[in-house]
Design a protein around this motif. Structure first.
Motif, PDB file in Angstrom:
ATOM      1  N   LEU A 194      46.589 -74.008  22.197  1.00 14.83           N
ATOM      2  CA  LEU A 194      47.961 -73.552  22.397  1.00 14.83           C
ATOM      3  C   LEU A 194      48.539 -74.107  23.704  1.00 14.83           C
ATOM      4  O   LEU A 194      49.672 -74.581  23.732  1.00 14.83           O
ATOM      5  N   ILE A 195      47.735 -74.096  24.764  1.00 17.21           N
ATOM      6  CA  ILE A 195      48.185 -74.636  26.051  1.00 17.21           C
ATOM      7  C   ILE A 195      48.489 -76.128  25.912  1.00 17.21           C
ATOM      8  O   ILE A 195      49.487 -76.621  26.435  1.00 17.21           O
ATOM      9  N   GLY A 196      47.640 -76.846  25.199  1.00 20.12           N
ATOM     10  CA  GLY A 196      47.843 -78.276  25.015  1.00 20.12           C
ATOM     11  C   GLY A 196      49.068 -78.613  24.185  1.00 20.12           C
ATOM     12  O   GLY A 196      49.712 -79.639  24.398  1.00 20.12           O
ATOM     13  N   ALA A 251      55.606 -75.985  27.957  1.00 22.30           N
ATOM     14  CA  ALA A 251      55.863 -75.008  29.018  1.00 22.30           C
ATOM     15  C   ALA A 251      54.549 -74.500  29.614  1.00 22.30           C
ATOM     16  O   ALA A 251      54.437 -74.327  30.826  1.00 22.30           O
ATOM     17  N   LEU A 252      53.542 -74.292  28.767  1.00 27.65           N
ATOM     18  CA  LEU A 252      52.246 -73.836  29.268  1.00 27.65           C
ATOM     19  C   LEU A 252      51.461 -74.980  29.888  1.00 27.65           C
ATOM     20  O   LEU A 252      50.779 -74.804  30.895  1.00 27.65           O
ATOM     21  N   ALA A 265      50.018 -65.644  31.522  1.00 26.45           N
ATOM     22  CA  ALA A 265      50.035 -65.846  30.073  1.00 26.45           C
ATOM     23  C   ALA A 265      48.657 -65.587  29.464  1.00 26.45           C
ATOM     24  O   ALA A 265      48.538 -64.979  28.394  1.00 26.45           O
ATOM     25  N   LEU A 266      47.600 -66.007  30.149  1.00 27.74           N
ATOM     26  CA  LEU A 266      46.246 -65.789  29.644  1.00 27.74           C
ATOM     27  C   LEU A 266      45.863 -64.311  29.690  1.00 27.74           C
ATOM     28  O   LEU A 266      45.154 -63.822  28.813  1.00 27.74           O
ATOM     29  N   LYS A 303      39.934 -67.547  32.210  1.00 25.37           N
ATOM     30  CA  LYS A 303      40.820 -67.187  33.322  1.00 25.37           C
ATOM     31  C   LYS A 303      40.269 -67.706  34.653  1.00 25.37           C
ATOM     32  O   LYS A 303      41.018 -68.206  35.488  1.00 25.37           O
ATOM     33  N   ALA A 304      38.965 -67.636  34.834  1.00 26.49           N
ATOM     34  CA  ALA A 304      38.347 -68.126  36.066  1.00 26.49           C
ATOM     35  C   ALA A 304      38.465 -69.647  36.156  1.00 26.49           C
ATOM     36  O   ALA A 304      38.718 -70.189  37.239  1.00 26.49           O
ATOM     37  N   ALA A 305      38.303 -70.330  35.027  1.00 24.05           N
ATOM     38  CA  ALA A 305      38.411 -71.795  35.022  1.00 24.05           C
ATOM     39  C   ALA A 305      39.825 -72.225  35.377  1.00 24.05           C
ATOM     40  O   ALA A 305      40.022 -73.174  36.148  1.00 24.05           O
ATOM     41  N   ILE A 306      40.826 -71.524  34.858  1.00 23.80           N
ATOM     42  CA  ILE A 306      42.226 -71.845  35.161  1.00 23.80           C
ATOM     43  C   ILE A 306      42.518 -71.546  36.631  1.00 23.80           C
ATOM     44  O   ILE A 306      43.130 -72.342  37.329  1.00 23.80           O
TER      45      ILE A 306
END
Length: 103
Positions: A10-12, A16-17, A28-29, A39-42
């Motif tokens: 979805l991010i790819g 906007a994301l 968003a996550l 979430k930690a990776a982002i």
């Protein structure tokens, strides 16, 4: 794990994301109930954190120390150079040292 893959997809797909700031993406996550690992990776920008969750195992590729492909084949260019040197009649080089024939 499938949720993580779906969220990464979805991010790819969503410009906007894909171009969102870390804070916007984290929000968003959180809203999408993403895994703690994603979430930690982002948040850290460290994609290696996803390796554990996705089950990535680095593959070891053996490297050979033998001669490469280029060394296995005969050197046709050098053979061609030898033939060229042996040919006394070189059409590419005009005969400047010979007198011209009278007309």
């Amino acid at each position: 794990m499938s949720n993580t893959i779906e969220l990464l997809e979805l991010i790819g797909q969503n410009a906007a994301l894909r171009h969102a700031s870390v804070d916007e993406l984290a929000h968003a996550l959180e809203h999408a109930q993403a895994s703690e690992t994603l979430k930690a990776a982002i948040a850290s920008g460290d994609s290696s954190l996803l390796c554990e969750e996705l089950g990535h195992k680095p593959m070891a590729v053996p490297h050979t120390q033998g001669p490469g492909h280029e060394e296995d084949e005969p050197d046709h260019e050098k053979e061609h150079e030898k033939e060229y040197e042996e040919d006394p009649q070189d059409p590419a080089t005009p005969d400047h040292d010979k007198p011209s024939l009278p007309s």
